[in-house]
Structure formats: C-alpha cells, structure tokens
Design a protein around this motif. Structure first.
Motif, PDB file in Angstrom:
ATOM      1  N   ARG A  91       0.781  -1.176  -0.102  1.00 31.71           N
ATOM      2  CA  ARG A  91      -0.173   0.097  -0.036  1.00 31.71           C
ATOM      3  C   ARG A  91       0.780   1.200  -0.053  1.00 31.71           C
ATOM      4  NH1 ARG A  91      -2.601  -4.563  -0.436  1.00 31.71           N
ATOM      5  NH2 ARG A  91      -4.463  -4.612   0.518  1.00 31.71           N
ATOM      6  N   LEU A  92       2.018   1.304   0.706  1.00 37.90           N
ATOM      7  CA  LEU A  92       2.714   2.368   0.742  1.00 37.90           C
ATOM      8  C   LEU A  92       3.407   2.591  -0.451  1.00 37.90           C
ATOM      9  CD1 LEU A  92       4.325   1.951   4.500  1.00 37.90           C
ATOM     10  CD2 LEU A  92       3.145   4.061   3.593  1.00 37.90           C
ATOM     11  N   GLY A  93       3.623   1.590  -1.436  1.00 40.99           N
ATOM     12  CA  GLY A  93       4.465   1.655  -2.485  1.00 40.99           C
ATOM     13  C   GLY A  93       3.467   2.398  -3.404  1.00 40.99           C
ATOM     14  N   ARG A  94       2.023   2.137  -3.604  1.00 42.72           N
ATOM     15  CA  ARG A  94       0.955   2.858  -4.313  1.00 42.72           C
ATOM     16  C   ARG A  94       0.849   4.111  -3.900  1.00 42.72           C
ATOM     17  NH1 ARG A  94      -3.843   0.453  -4.203  1.00 42.72           N
ATOM     18  NH2 ARG A  94      -3.557  -1.511  -2.881  1.00 42.72           N
ATOM     19  N   LEU A  95       0.986   4.522  -2.465  1.00 38.90           N
ATOM     20  CA  LEU A  95       1.114   5.931  -1.877  1.00 38.90           C
ATOM     21  C   LEU A  95       2.174   6.725  -2.674  1.00 38.90           C
ATOM     22  CD1 LEU A  95       0.119   8.219  -0.087  1.00 38.90           C
ATOM     23  CD2 LEU A  95       1.553   7.317   1.820  1.00 38.90           C
ATOM     24  N   LEU A  96       3.331   6.031  -2.695  1.00 39.35           N
ATOM     25  CA  LEU A  96       4.440   6.935  -3.175  1.00 39.35           C
ATOM     26  C   LEU A  96       4.328   7.092  -4.832  1.00 39.35           C
ATOM     27  CD1 LEU A  96       7.487   5.330  -1.581  1.00 39.35           C
ATOM     28  CD2 LEU A  96       6.226   7.405  -0.872  1.00 39.35           C
ATOM     29  N   ASP A  97       3.277   5.888  -5.453  1.00 39.27           N
ATOM     30  CA  ASP A  97       3.014   6.404  -6.785  1.00 39.27           C
ATOM     31  C   ASP A  97       2.256   7.533  -6.976  1.00 39.27           C
ATOM     32  OD1 ASP A  97       4.334   3.948  -7.692  1.00 39.27           O
ATOM     33  OD2 ASP A  97       2.520   2.712  -7.661  1.00 39.27           O
ATOM     34  N   ILE A  98       1.618   7.818  -6.050  1.00 37.15           N
ATOM     35  CA  ILE A  98       0.574   9.212  -5.945  1.00 37.15           C
ATOM     36  C   ILE A  98       1.605  10.437  -5.677  1.00 37.15           C
ATOM     37  CG2 ILE A  98      -1.319  10.350  -4.942  1.00 37.15           C
ATOM     38  CD1 ILE A  98      -2.460   7.373  -4.517  1.00 37.15           C
ATOM     39  N   VAL A  99       2.148  10.308  -4.741  1.00 33.18           N
ATOM     40  CA  VAL A  99       2.823  11.569  -3.988  1.00 33.18           C
ATOM     41  C   VAL A  99       4.152  12.074  -4.666  1.00 33.18           C
ATOM     42  CG1 VAL A  99       1.608  11.150  -1.799  1.00 33.18           C
ATOM     43  CG2 VAL A  99       3.818  10.338  -1.908  1.00 33.18           C
ATOM     44  N   GLY A 100       4.958  10.599  -5.179  1.00 29.18           N
ATOM     45  CA  GLY A 100       5.982  10.723  -5.646  1.00 29.18           C
ATOM     46  C   GLY A 100       7.362  10.696  -4.822  1.00 29.18           C
ATOM     47  N   GLU A 101       8.396  11.209  -5.001  1.00 25.51           N
ATOM     48  CA  GLU A 101       9.442  10.698  -4.374  1.00 25.51           C
ATOM     49  C   GLU A 101       9.258  11.117  -2.732  1.00 25.51           C
ATOM     50  OE1 GLU A 101      14.732  10.573  -4.548  1.00 25.51           O
ATOM     51  OE2 GLU A 101      13.306  12.158  -5.444  1.00 25.51           O
ATOM     52  N   ALA A 102       9.777  10.525  -1.737  1.00 23.56           N
ATOM     53  CA  ALA A 102       9.693  10.942  -0.348  1.00 23.56           C
ATOM     54  C   ALA A 102      10.668  10.405   0.455  1.00 23.56           C
ATOM     55  CB  ALA A 102       8.053  10.555   0.169  1.00 23.56           C
ATOM     56  N   VAL A 103      10.471  10.974   1.878  1.00 21.03           N
ATOM     57  CA  VAL A 103      11.769  10.617   3.006  1.00 21.03           C
ATOM     58  C   VAL A 103      10.496   9.608   3.656  1.00 21.03           C
ATOM     59  CG1 VAL A 103      12.868  11.111   4.830  1.00 21.03           C
ATOM     60  CG2 VAL A 103      13.211  12.332   2.715  1.00 21.03           C
ATOM     61  N   LEU A 104      10.821   8.477   4.039  1.00 15.83           N
ATOM     62  CA  LEU A 104      10.208   7.780   4.854  1.00 15.83           C
ATOM     63  C   LEU A 104      10.642   7.799   6.419  1.00 15.83           C
ATOM     64  CD1 LEU A 104       9.898   4.240   3.355  1.00 15.83           C
ATOM     65  CD2 LEU A 104       8.536   6.289   2.944  1.00 15.83           C
ATOM     66  N   VAL A 105       9.628   8.248   7.469  1.00 15.39           N
ATOM     67  CA  VAL A 105       9.964   8.225   8.752  1.00 15.39           C
ATOM     68  C   VAL A 105       9.302   7.253   9.737  1.00 15.39           C
ATOM     69  CG1 VAL A 105      10.165  10.049  10.805  1.00 15.39           C
ATOM     70  CG2 VAL A 105      10.445  10.666   8.488  1.00 15.39           C
ATOM     71  N   THR A 106       9.967   6.503  10.092  1.00 15.51           N
ATOM     72  CA  THR A 106       9.170   5.142  10.623  1.00 15.51           C
ATOM     73  C   THR A 106       9.567   5.185  12.312  1.00 15.51           C
ATOM     74  OG1 THR A 106      11.020   3.600  10.415  1.00 15.51           O
ATOM     75  CG2 THR A 106       9.695   3.798   8.509  1.00 15.51           C
ATOM     76  N   HIS A 107       8.674   4.542  13.084  1.00 14.41           N
ATOM     77  CA  HIS A 107       8.817   4.204  14.459  1.00 14.41           C
ATOM     78  C   HIS A 107       8.778   2.971  14.501  1.00 14.41           C
ATOM     79  CE1 HIS A 107       7.644   4.610  18.708  1.00 14.41           C
ATOM     80  NE2 HIS A 107       8.572   4.723  18.670  1.00 14.41           N
ATOM     81  N   SER A 108       9.485   2.303  15.426  1.00 14.05           N
ATOM     82  CA  SER A 108       9.348   0.746  15.993  1.00 14.05           C
ATOM     83  C   SER A 108       9.020  -0.243  14.928  1.00 14.05           C
ATOM     84  CB  SER A 108       8.335   0.924  17.149  1.00 14.05           C
ATOM     85  OG  SER A 108       8.454  -0.074  18.211  1.00 14.05           O
ATOM     86  N   ALA A 109       7.869  -0.845  15.130  1.00 15.78           N
ATOM     87  CA  ALA A 109       7.636  -1.900  14.400  1.00 15.78           C
ATOM     88  C   ALA A 109       7.198  -1.366  13.000  1.00 15.78           C
ATOM     89  CB  ALA A 109       6.402  -2.599  14.828  1.00 15.78           C
ATOM     90  N   GLY A 110       7.162  -0.190  12.850  1.00 13.67           N
ATOM     91  CA  GLY A 110       7.142   0.441  11.351  1.00 13.67           C
ATOM     92  C   GLY A 110       8.191   0.306  10.779  1.00 13.67           C
ATOM     93  N   GLY A 111       9.478   0.183  11.548  1.00 15.90           N
ATOM     94  CA  GLY A 111      10.780   0.039  10.754  1.00 15.90           C
ATOM     95  C   GLY A 111      10.819  -1.033   9.624  1.00 15.90           C
ATOM     96  N   PRO A 112      10.720  -2.126   9.813  1.00 14.38           N
ATOM     97  CA  PRO A 112      10.668  -3.205   8.706  1.00 14.38           C
ATOM     98  C   PRO A 112       9.602  -2.784   7.487  1.00 14.38           C
ATOM     99  CG  PRO A 112      10.126  -4.258  10.855  1.00 14.38           C
ATOM    100  CD  PRO A 112       9.932  -2.767  11.039  1.00 14.38           C
ATOM    101  N   VAL A 113       8.490  -1.892   7.668  1.00 18.96           N
ATOM    102  CA  VAL A 113       7.736  -1.626   6.610  1.00 18.96           C
ATOM    103  C   VAL A 113       8.433  -0.444   5.959  1.00 18.96           C
ATOM    104  CG1 VAL A 113       5.548  -0.532   6.049  1.00 18.96           C
ATOM    105  CG2 VAL A 113       5.667  -1.895   7.966  1.00 18.96           C
ATOM    106  N   GLY A 114       9.385   0.301   6.464  1.00 18.83           N
ATOM    107  CA  GLY A 114      10.187   1.302   5.673  1.00 18.83           C
ATOM    108  C   GLY A 114      11.092   0.475   4.875  1.00 18.83           C
ATOM    109  N   TRP A 115      11.838  -0.588   5.425  1.00 17.79           N
ATOM    110  CA  TRP A 115      12.944  -1.313   4.377  1.00 17.79           C
ATOM    111  C   TRP A 115      11.958  -1.914   3.330  1.00 17.79           C
ATOM    112  CZ3 TRP A 115      15.812   1.276   7.047  1.00 17.79           C
ATOM    113  CH2 TRP A 115      15.952   1.323   8.500  1.00 17.79           C
ATOM    114  N   LEU A 116      10.924  -2.478   3.530  1.00 18.01           N
ATOM    115  CA  LEU A 116      10.118  -3.296   2.471  1.00 18.01           C
ATOM    116  C   LEU A 116       9.719  -2.289   1.661  1.00 18.01           C
ATOM    117  CD1 LEU A 116       8.656  -5.805   4.973  1.00 18.01           C
ATOM    118  CD2 LEU A 116      10.111  -6.308   2.987  1.00 18.01           C
ATOM    119  N   THR A 117       9.242  -1.176   1.913  1.00 16.64           N
ATOM    120  CA  THR A 117       8.729  -0.087   1.002  1.00 16.64           C
ATOM    121  C   THR A 117       9.822   0.475   0.158  1.00 16.64           C
ATOM    122  OG1 THR A 117       6.972   0.797   2.637  1.00 16.64           O
ATOM    123  CG2 THR A 117       7.616   2.186   0.589  1.00 16.64           C
ATOM    124  N   ALA A 118      10.894   0.395   0.782  1.00 12.51           N
ATOM    125  CA  ALA A 118      12.144   0.925  -0.358  1.00 12.51           C
ATOM    126  C   ALA A 118      12.404  -0.223  -1.242  1.00 12.51           C
ATOM    127  CB  ALA A 118      13.285   1.104   0.556  1.00 12.51           C
TER     128      ALA A 118
END
Length: 328
Positions: free
Chosen positions: A165-192
């Motif tokens: 879902r975050l990949g498709r969000l980036l399709d909408i908003v364009g290039e971005a910086v991800l700021v993650t917290h705690s268990a959101g950390g793995p989601v950041g690596w996978l979105t990249a």
C-alpha cells in the motif's frame, strides 16, 4: 483535566486533506469487500513546501495519531515537520486506526495490547531513573493506550500489506522520505524494496531489531530486519542467507537510525546500522545524547521533550536532501 479548547493548542495554518489507498476486492459470503485499505492524512504548509515530502509510518499497535499528538495534548512530530516546511503524509497501517480490520478478510488478529506491555516497552522499570523525559501520570498512560490495538497475528503478511500500500502511496505523491517508528521500521525497508526510486531516504526511529530477532507472541525478523521477504543479491533461497548479502533497493540509500539515551533499543542499534551498511545503505546512528538530548526512551516521538527530539531528525533530513540537490 482542562478542556482542550480552553487550554489552547496549535493554530491551524496548514493545508490538509485525507484519502485512502484501496485494498484488493475480495469475495466473501457477505458480498464483495475491500481487503486492508490504507488511510492517509496529509498536511502541508500554507505556502510552498519542500519538493520532497515525508511519509510517517507508526509502530506496533499504534496508529497515525502517534505522530499528530502527544499523551498530554501537545502537537506531535507531524506538526513540527510541517512547521519546518515539509508536506507530511501520515498513514494508519493496514488494520490499524482508521484502516478497517475484519479478521475474516484481512488476517487473524493477534492479542490485544495490554497496559503491562505498554509499560514494559515505553516505561520499563529498569530504566525509570534514566528515562527522565517520561513525566506523564496515569491519565496520560490511558491516553497512550487508547489508540493501541492488536496487530495481525501474521507479522510477515502485515508488513507485506503495509509495504504494498505504501508503494502505491508513493506512486501518487512521488519521491519521499520515510520516517518510521518501532515496528514500522520493517515496513520502511520493505517499501524501499517495493519502490527504490521513490524512497529518497529513511529516518528509522527506534526500529525493530536486532537482525533476525524473535519476539514471543509477535513474530520473527526472518529476513534480517523484516519478517516478510526482501530482495537480496544474490537471491537468497533461505531467509538465513540474507545475512551479509546486498539488498539492491538500499544501495546508497541514506538511513538514520534514531535512538534515545534511556532506551534498550539503543543497545542493538549499531547491529542494525551494520546490517544496513553491509546491505549497501549509507546508514548511521543518530543517538540523541550526542546532540545533548537526554532521558528519552522508546517513545521519544511523544515524550515530554518531543519538540527537542525531532530537531536532529529535521536537520538530518534537510542536510541529506540538500546534499543530493533535493531542496531549494
């Protein structure tokens, strides 16, 4: 407790809106439904914003409100980022907050998030003397727990859904910086991994770790820093083979691992940085005491000095984007 409208608050001087990244349509005995949509709330300065926005990804059982406020009612990091000139996109991860969850459609639920777990994570007894920035009373602990719900029982599937879902969000908003917290950390690596060209940098605040860690009742970081599979080079036929291999999506990617001085997560953060650098990232640890900011635990994004803890992160993002020509 003073009524919020009497006590004051942040003056609304932003542009804002909201939308969803839809989930898949699936058939059920009740009809066709949507599986695991992702809620997105955005805010931006009233005038021009930095050309590269921020996407804020909350942790564990929380929701996007982790970024928008604090247990004592102050503005959260999202507001401070907007004040620094950034457009921010705050998400409720799949099955959390305003992203609807039905176990028959998304996945079975894990256990509810109890007070005991919250205290152990955000205010461990052994760190009480050092964690001077946790100044909240019992009523604020209630506020901390109110938005926290269960995680999906399948941690890998939860991370996979979030990253898709975050990949498709980036399709909408364009290039971005991800700021993650705690268990959101793995989601950041996978979105990249899903959108390497859309992730300018990652600021991982107290990310889940260390590599390959097991979390009883929650899951295992089977692929090093993620439970869901991440792309390795050469390809890994077994998750254990991910150790020491390059992750193409992270090649040259600026990463900051942000830690509090009184947090147990700071102890294993160097191992996360080492794993990331071995994978090809340009990672470093931003340890708050090195910036004169002390007394913070795992919840440093909403502790009493949250207006201070965000500053090194803002400075790092601005410096990183300036180096690559991403800001005016």
């Amino acid at each position: 407790m003073t009524a919020p409208h009497v006590a004051g608050g942040h003056r609304v001087t932003v542009r804002r809106g909201q939308f969803w990244v839809p989930g898949e349509r699936v058939r059920t005995e009740h009809g066709t439904v949507q599986r695991a949509p992702l809620f997105v709330q955005w805010e931006a300065p009233p005038g021009d914003a930095h050309p590269i926005p921020l996407v804020l990804v909350h942790g564990g059982g929380g929701q996007g409100t982790d970024w928008t406020g604090t247990p004592d009612g102050r503005p959260g990091w999202a507001t401070r980022f907007v004040e620094a000139g950034f457009a921010v996109y705050v998400v409720d991860r799949c099955g959390h907050g305003r992203s609807p969850y039905h176990p028959d459609v998304v996945a079975p639920m894990g256990a509810p998030f109890p007070y005991e777990a919250a205290r152990a994570l955000f205010l461990p007894e052994e760190a009480r003397d050092a964690q001077t920035q946790w100044t909240y009373g019992p009523e604020h602990v209630d506020q901390l727990l109110c938005p926290m719900g269960p995680l999906p029982a399948d941690l890998a599937e939860s991370q996979r859904l979030d990253a898709e879902r975050l990949g498709r969000l980036l399709d909408i908003v364009g290039e971005a910086v991800l700021v993650t917290h705690s268990a959101g950390g793995p989601v950041g690596w996978l979105t990249a991994d899903a959108r390497p060209d859309r992730v300018a940098a990652i600021a991982a605040v107290e990310p889940m770790g260390p590599p390959f860690a097991q979390f009883p009742g929650l899951g295992t970081l089977t692929w090093g820093l993620t439970s869901a599979e991440i792309t390795c080079d050469p390809p890994a036929g077994d998750p254990a083979e991910a150790d020491g291999r390059r992750i193409p999506a992270l090649a040259g990617k600026p990463v900051a691992v942000v830690t509090g001085g009184a947090s147990a997560f700071a102890g294993f953060a160097p191992r996360i940085v080492e794993f990331l650098n071995t994978a090809g990232a340009h990672a470093r640890q931003l340890h708050l005491p090195d910036f004169g900011i002390t007394g913070n635990g795992h919840g440093l994004i909403f502790e009493a000095n949250s207006d201070e803890t965000v500053k090194p992160v803002i400075d790092w993002i601005l410096a990183t984007l300036r180096t690559r020509g991403g800001t005016s």
